[in-house]
Design a protein around this motif. Structure first.
Motif, PDB file in Angstrom:
ATOM      1  N   GLY A  40       0.734  -1.053   0.044  1.00  0.00           N
ATOM      2  CA  GLY A  40      -0.096  -0.058   0.045  1.00  0.00           C
ATOM      3  C   GLY A  40       0.652   1.232   0.038  1.00  0.00           C
ATOM      4  N   ARG A  41       1.974   1.249  -0.530  1.00  0.00           N
ATOM      5  CA  ARG A  41       2.881   2.366  -0.620  1.00  0.00           C
ATOM      6  C   ARG A  41       3.344   2.886  -1.846  1.00  0.00           C
ATOM      7  N   CYS A  42       2.932   2.254  -2.733  1.00  0.00           N
ATOM      8  CA  CYS A  42       3.731   2.808  -4.431  1.00  0.00           C
ATOM      9  C   CYS A  42       2.548   3.396  -5.351  1.00  0.00           C
ATOM     10  N   ALA A  43       1.033   3.021  -5.038  1.00  0.00           N
ATOM     11  CA  ALA A  43       0.069   3.330  -6.039  1.00  0.00           C
ATOM     12  C   ALA A  43      -0.013   2.744  -7.229  1.00  0.00           C
ATOM     13  N   THR A  44       0.867   1.673  -7.369  1.00  0.00           N
ATOM     14  CA  THR A  44       1.072   1.124  -8.883  1.00  0.00           C
ATOM     15  C   THR A  44       0.021   0.087  -9.091  1.00  0.00           C
ATOM     16  N   CYS A  45      -1.109   0.111  -8.148  1.00  0.00           N
ATOM     17  CA  CYS A  45      -2.223  -0.835  -8.395  1.00  0.00           C
ATOM     18  C   CYS A  45      -3.719  -0.086  -8.062  1.00  0.00           C
ATOM     19  N   HIS A  46      -3.383   1.443  -8.217  1.00  0.00           N
ATOM     20  CA  HIS A  46      -4.625   2.291  -8.138  1.00  0.00           C
ATOM     21  C   HIS A  46      -5.707   1.950  -8.811  1.00  0.00           C
ATOM     22  N   VAL A  47      -6.807   1.833  -8.545  1.00  0.00           N
ATOM     23  CA  VAL A  47      -8.084   1.676  -9.234  1.00  0.00           C
ATOM     24  C   VAL A  47      -9.166   2.595  -8.929  1.00  0.00           C
ATOM     25  N   TYR A  48     -10.299   2.804  -9.714  1.00  0.00           N
ATOM     26  CA  TYR A  48     -11.427   3.313  -9.084  1.00  0.00           C
ATOM     27  C   TYR A  48     -12.574   2.357  -9.004  1.00  0.00           C
ATOM     28  N   ILE A  49     -13.400   2.677  -7.951  1.00  0.00           N
ATOM     29  CA  ILE A  49     -14.386   1.892  -7.715  1.00  0.00           C
ATOM     30  C   ILE A  49     -15.758   2.459  -8.289  1.00  0.00           C
ATOM     31  N   GLN A  50     -16.432   1.992  -9.252  1.00  0.00           N
ATOM     32  CA  GLN A  50     -17.607   2.533 -10.053  1.00  0.00           C
ATOM     33  C   GLN A  50     -18.731   2.429  -8.998  1.00  0.00           C
ATOM     34  N   SER A  51     -18.903   1.181  -8.335  1.00  0.00           N
ATOM     35  CA  SER A  51     -19.957   0.877  -7.595  1.00  0.00           C
ATOM     36  C   SER A  51     -19.631  -0.221  -6.434  1.00  0.00           C
ATOM     37  N   GLY A  52     -20.218  -0.212  -5.347  1.00  0.00           N
ATOM     38  CA  GLY A  52     -20.001  -1.286  -4.471  1.00  0.00           C
ATOM     39  C   GLY A  52     -18.911  -1.020  -3.558  1.00  0.00           C
ATOM     40  N   GLN A  53     -18.532   0.324  -3.268  1.00  0.00           N
ATOM     41  CA  GLN A  53     -17.556   0.796  -2.269  1.00  0.00           C
ATOM     42  C   GLN A  53     -17.837  -0.226  -0.804  1.00  0.00           C
ATOM     43  N   GLU A  54     -19.230  -0.085  -0.456  1.00  0.00           N
ATOM     44  CA  GLU A  54     -19.538  -0.812   0.790  1.00  0.00           C
ATOM     45  C   GLU A  54     -19.199  -1.938   0.961  1.00  0.00           C
ATOM     46  N   ALA A  55     -18.947  -2.753  -0.267  1.00  0.00           N
ATOM     47  CA  ALA A  55     -18.781  -4.284  -0.383  1.00  0.00           C
ATOM     48  C   ALA A  55     -17.212  -4.503   0.057  1.00  0.00           C
TER      49      ALA A  55
END
Length: 166
Positions: A40-55
């Motif tokens: 969790g330190r480099c941001a090379t797996c950064h994604v966006y959650i379109q829906s389902g954040q609560e899941a």
């Protein structure tokens, strides 16, 4: 098992409960750099959650800190290595391209054609578009972004002269 959807691939994927989004991306043979090894330190797996954040599991302090340094971060941003799937219904938007974590990773590619967009992990800026020749100018562009980021970070972390007590 839980169901998630990968966009823009429009692909449904089964994942084990409590597994990370990163493990799902890797099982789908998506090219995720994971430069920090999933810490969790480099941001090379950064994604966006379109829906389902609560899941998903809540953001850890480390994830919040890392996301705070990414200029392309949005409220729906997550690090795939940190987000664990707890329920069905998560829809992930995977950036089109591959994050490049350092100049050392980009340098051996100079002179070759980019198979996909090469993206800077902190800014989300495309360094080289898919199909284009990777030139030294991409190295210069990445170095300039890194230098600017280091300068900004040092101003945040170092005390100002006014706050130093004699």
């Amino acid at each position: 098992m839980k169901q998630i959807k990968l966009q823009p691939l429009n692909q449904d994927v089964e994942v084990a409960t409590d597994s990370t989004l990163l493990s799902a991306l890797l099982r789908q043979e998506m090219n995720v750099l994971q430069a920090c090894g999933g810490q969790g330190r480099c941001a090379t797996c950064h994604v966006y959650i379109q829906s389902g954040q609560e899941a998903l599991s809540p953001k850890s302090e480390q994830e919040i800190l890392t996301l705070s340094f990414i200029t392309s971060s949005q409220p729906n941003s997550r690090l795939a290595c940190q987000a664990k799937v707890w329920q069905d219904g998560v829809v992930i938007e995977v950036p089109q391209g591959m994050y490049i974590g350092s100049l050392g990773e980009l340098q051996p590619l100079v002179g070759k054609r980019a198979q996909q967009n090469l993206i800077h992990p902190l800014t989300g800026e495309i360094l080289v578009e898919a199909g284009k020749l990777i030139l030294r100018s991409a190295l210069e562009k990445m170095a300039a972004i890194d230098s600017s980021f280091a300068t900004d970070l040092s101003q945040i972390l170092l005390p100002t002269e006014k706050s130093v007590v004699s």
